[in-house]
Design a protein around this motif. Structure first.
Motif, mmCIF file in Angstrom:
data_model
loop_
_atom_site.group_PDB
_atom_site.id
_atom_site.type_symbol
_atom_site.label_atom_id
_atom_site.label_comp_id
_atom_site.label_asym_id
_atom_site.label_seq_id
_atom_site.Cartn_x
_atom_site.Cartn_y
_atom_site.Cartn_z
ATOM 1 N N CYS A 201 0.833 -1.215 0.000
ATOM 2 C CA CYS A 201 0.000 0.000 0.000
ATOM 3 C C CYS A 201 0.863 1.258 0.000
ATOM 4 O O CYS A 201 0.583 2.214 -0.729
ATOM 5 C CB CYS A 201 -0.911 0.032 1.232
ATOM 6 S SG CYS A 201 -2.233 -1.165 1.185
ATOM 7 N N VAL A 202 1.905 1.232 0.813
ATOM 8 C CA VAL A 202 2.761 2.417 0.915
ATOM 9 C C VAL A 202 3.551 2.607 -0.384
ATOM 10 O O VAL A 202 3.559 3.690 -0.969
ATOM 11 C CB VAL A 202 3.695 2.317 2.147
ATOM 12 C CG1 VAL A 202 4.731 3.438 2.148
ATOM 13 C CG2 VAL A 202 2.869 2.349 3.439
ATOM 14 N N GLU A 203 4.153 1.496 -0.845
ATOM 15 C CA GLU A 203 4.962 1.585 -2.077
ATOM 16 C C GLU A 203 4.149 2.073 -3.270
ATOM 17 O O GLU A 203 4.614 2.857 -4.081
ATOM 18 C CB GLU A 203 5.493 0.192 -2.444
ATOM 19 C CG GLU A 203 6.820 -0.150 -1.836
ATOM 20 C CD GLU A 203 7.154 -1.632 -2.054
ATOM 21 O OE1 GLU A 203 7.891 -2.144 -1.219
ATOM 22 O OE2 GLU A 203 6.669 -2.250 -3.033
ATOM 23 N N ARG A 204 2.915 1.565 -3.370
ATOM 24 C CA ARG A 204 2.099 1.867 -4.553
ATOM 25 C C ARG A 204 1.095 2.985 -4.290
ATOM 26 O O ARG A 204 0.219 3.254 -5.102
ATOM 27 C CB ARG A 204 1.378 0.598 -5.035
ATOM 28 C CG ARG A 204 2.302 -0.589 -5.255
ATOM 29 C CD ARG A 204 3.360 -0.325 -6.339
ATOM 30 N NE ARG A 204 2.759 -0.133 -7.639
ATOM 31 C CZ ARG A 204 2.577 -1.086 -8.535
ATOM 32 N NH1 ARG A 204 3.008 -2.306 -8.283
ATOM 33 N NH2 ARG A 204 2.008 -0.825 -9.688
ATOM 34 N N ASP A 205 1.192 3.585 -3.126
ATOM 35 C CA ASP A 205 0.337 4.716 -2.741
ATOM 36 C C ASP A 205 -1.149 4.377 -2.855
ATOM 37 O O ASP A 205 -1.938 5.102 -3.484
ATOM 38 C CB ASP A 205 0.684 5.943 -3.609
ATOM 39 C CG ASP A 205 0.229 7.234 -2.947
ATOM 40 O OD1 ASP A 205 0.004 7.212 -1.724
ATOM 41 O OD2 ASP A 205 0.078 8.249 -3.653
ATOM 42 N N LEU A 206 -1.549 3.287 -2.231
ATOM 43 C CA LEU A 206 -2.940 2.841 -2.269
ATOM 44 C C LEU A 206 -3.672 3.229 -0.991
ATOM 45 O O LEU A 206 -3.064 3.339 0.079
ATOM 46 C CB LEU A 206 -3.015 1.315 -2.411
ATOM 47 C CG LEU A 206 -2.233 0.680 -3.550
ATOM 48 C CD1 LEU A 206 -2.428 -0.838 -3.534
ATOM 49 C CD2 LEU A 206 -2.661 1.265 -4.883
ATOM 50 N N ILE A 207 -4.979 3.377 -1.114
ATOM 51 C CA ILE A 207 -5.844 3.511 0.055
ATOM 52 C C ILE A 207 -6.200 2.099 0.509
ATOM 53 O O ILE A 207 -6.388 1.209 -0.333
ATOM 54 C CB ILE A 207 -7.152 4.252 -0.326
ATOM 55 C CG1 ILE A 207 -6.848 5.659 -0.837
ATOM 56 C CG2 ILE A 207 -8.122 4.293 0.851
ATOM 57 C CD1 ILE A 207 -8.058 6.334 -1.482
ATOM 58 N N ALA A 208 -6.292 1.877 1.820
ATOM 59 C CA ALA A 208 -6.785 0.592 2.331
ATOM 60 C C ALA A 208 -8.154 0.818 2.971
ATOM 61 O O ALA A 208 -8.357 1.801 3.678
ATOM 62 C CB ALA A 208 -5.821 0.020 3.361
ATOM 63 N N VAL A 209 -9.076 -0.083 2.656
ATOM 64 C CA VAL A 209 -10.379 -0.077 3.337
ATOM 65 C C VAL A 209 -10.442 -1.394 4.082
ATOM 66 O O VAL A 209 -10.364 -2.463 3.463
ATOM 67 C CB VAL A 209 -11.529 0.040 2.310
ATOM 68 C CG1 VAL A 209 -12.878 -0.144 2.998
ATOM 69 C CG2 VAL A 209 -11.478 1.393 1.603
ATOM 70 N N THR A 210 -10.509 -1.339 5.407
ATOM 71 C CA THR A 210 -10.486 -2.587 6.174
ATOM 72 C C THR A 210 -11.848 -2.885 6.763
ATOM 73 O O THR A 210 -12.513 -2.001 7.301
ATOM 74 C CB THR A 210 -9.433 -2.549 7.299
ATOM 75 O OG1 THR A 210 -9.821 -1.579 8.268
ATOM 76 C CG2 THR A 210 -8.054 -2.236 6.755
ATOM 77 N N ASP A 211 -12.249 -4.126 6.636
ATOM 78 C CA ASP A 211 -13.514 -4.595 7.189
ATOM 79 C C ASP A 211 -13.167 -5.428 8.418
ATOM 80 O O ASP A 211 -12.672 -6.553 8.306
ATOM 81 C CB ASP A 211 -14.217 -5.427 6.107
ATOM 82 C CG ASP A 211 -15.515 -6.050 6.594
ATOM 83 O OD1 ASP A 211 -15.743 -6.090 7.813
ATOM 84 O OD2 ASP A 211 -16.283 -6.520 5.738
ATOM 85 N N GLU A 212 -13.410 -4.844 9.601
ATOM 86 C CA GLU A 212 -12.986 -5.473 10.855
ATOM 87 C C GLU A 212 -14.194 -5.847 11.707
ATOM 88 O O GLU A 212 -14.149 -5.761 12.938
ATOM 89 C CB GLU A 212 -12.018 -4.535 11.590
ATOM 90 C CG GLU A 212 -10.836 -4.155 10.700
ATOM 91 C CD GLU A 212 -9.764 -3.290 11.368
ATOM 92 O OE1 GLU A 212 -9.688 -3.248 12.612
ATOM 93 O OE2 GLU A 212 -9.001 -2.643 10.610
#
Ligand code: PMP
Ligand code: GLN
Length: 402
Positions: A201-212
């Motif tokens: 995520c950091v390397e590719r500059d992605l947003i993370a959406v986590t379902d917890e």
């Protein structure tokens, strides 16, 4: 004259959960399909809801939730994971995690963007990706070598190949959805796996959406690690959870999203024109529960571990191959143990002639062939219900219905 649904939604049928619960109702089978408990949440929380209704908390709440709920959500995160969020700008209440996920995908994806999902994936993700006009790429979770051993507790059970994850990310990838503890496998992602996902995520500059939504329901001493707690992730993660599973109130649909103000603001923008707001008295009751009922939740997790054991031991004794489940309500079993190559066929026959409803895991795959041999059983039921189901599952033979 016919009026068709929008092209992007044409592939979406009735959700498997409605279908299988209707089948259980029609056949009178024990419902180990749709994941909902058959007992209520903590008495104090139920009383708090009744008091809120009697006390006049029955009109619209603020769009992002009652302040008392937002504060309770933030405090619970702080206490459990040591993470700080500003209740004024970094949390928004939603109609269940379902709305939070939908709002996040609608608010954060442009048409043509790509979303990375771990497969098998919870069914609403795909529908939401389609609604956003985006497309997805799947990273397969496969049984680990030691997993397909009946009753095995070793290993994570299902795992992904890091190369598959790297390959799934393209220049068009906007975000990655991570569900841990994971439905439908029962997998709890390990810290090492999460570190890898964070690195991508950091390397590719992605947003993370986590379902917890199963964050409190882990077993065998495994801990839930929020992806947002890893280096570089807090500023790029929308963390989603809800009260349904934590407090056994799946019908209340009280959920939330946490994250940096910019991302949560985007979720709020979409959400305000989906429901605007919902569930005022239940928001108050969940605020009470997050503050006063977490001991009850710890007992729930212990009891669910015992119930998982009951179901798994019963299936193992009957010669059924199961997979380790370290969290959630669910465990996976092999349809082949009953002599079926296709879990969908097994589930139909089981409901009609075996008196048990389960979910064919293949519905959570792009290509159903990849999950064809697996079925999902829910163990969030009373022990006597599980014992009854185990006895039915142990005596079921394919020839009975054929
Ligand atoms: N995500 C997962 C992985 C689920 O299993 C569920 C079902 N509880 C949801 C989201 C939906 O949660 P809610 O009922 O809070 O909308
Ligand atoms: N999360 C539940 C399950 O996986 C179902 C929720 C629903 O019916 N939408 O079984």
């Amino acid at each position: 004259m016919t009026f068709g649904v929008r092209t992007a939604l044409r592939g979406i049928g009735t959700t498997i959960f409605s279908e299988m619960t209707a089948l259980a109702q029609r056949t009178g089978a024990v419902n180990l399909g749709q994941g909902f408990p058959d007992t209520d949440g903590p008495a104090g929380m139920l009383a708090a809801a009744q008091q809120a209704i009697a006390g006049g908390l029955n009109q619209y709440p603020p769009v992002d939730g009652l302040p008392v709920l937002k504060e309770a959500i933030v405090q619970a995160r702080q206490n459990r994971y040591g993470m700080a969020y500003d209740p004024a700008t970094e949390v928004v209440m939603t109609a269940g995690a379902t709305e939070a996920i939908a709002a996040a995908l609608l608010a954060l994806c442009e048409p043509g963007d790509e979303v990375v999902l771990f497969e098998p994936y919870y069914d609403s993700y795909l529908a939401n990706v389609a609604m956003a006009g985006a497309t997805h790429r799947a990273v397969p979770l496969r049984p680990t070598d030691d997993a397909a051993v009946a009753g095995s507790r070793a290993g994570a059970g299902f795992a992904f190949d890091p190369d598959d994850l790297r390959r799934a990310v393209s220049p068009r990838t906007r975000l990655i959805v991570l569900n841990s503890p994971h439905n439908p496998t029962g997998k709890v992602f390990t810290r090492a796996e999460l570190e890898l996902i964070a690195q991508v995520c950091v390397e590719r500059d992605l947003i993370a959406v986590t379902d917890e939504v199963y964050e409190y329901l882990t077993y065998d001493g495994l801990e839930h690690v929020p992806l947002a707690s890893l280096p570089g992730m807090r500023e790029r993660t929308v963390t989603i959870s809800s009260a349904g599973k934590t407090f056994s109130c799946t019908g209340w649909k009280i959920g939330w999203a946490l994250g940096p103000a910019e991302l949560v603001g985007a979720v709020r923008k979409a959400k305000q024109f989906m429901t605007f707001a919902s569930g005022t008295p239940f928001q108050a009751a969940v605020a009470h529960a997050l503050t006063h009922e977490l001991d009850w939740v710890a007992e729930l997790a212990k009891s669910l571990q015992e119930r998982r054991d009951l179901l798994q031991a019963g299936l193992t004794a009957a010669g059924v191959r199961t997979y380790p489940a370290h969290g959630t309500y669910f465990l996976q079993a092999d349809a082949a143990s009953w002599g079926y190559a296709d879990g969908g066929e097994l589930c139909r026959d089981l409901a009609e002639h075996g008196g048990v409803v389960a979910i064919p895991t293949q519905v959570f795959y792009d290509d159903p062939a990849n999950g064809r041999g697996l079925v999902r059983f829910a163990f969030c039921k009373r022990p006597e219900v599980l014992a009854d189901a185990v006895s039915r599952l142990s005596t079921f033979r394919p020839s009975e219905g054929k």
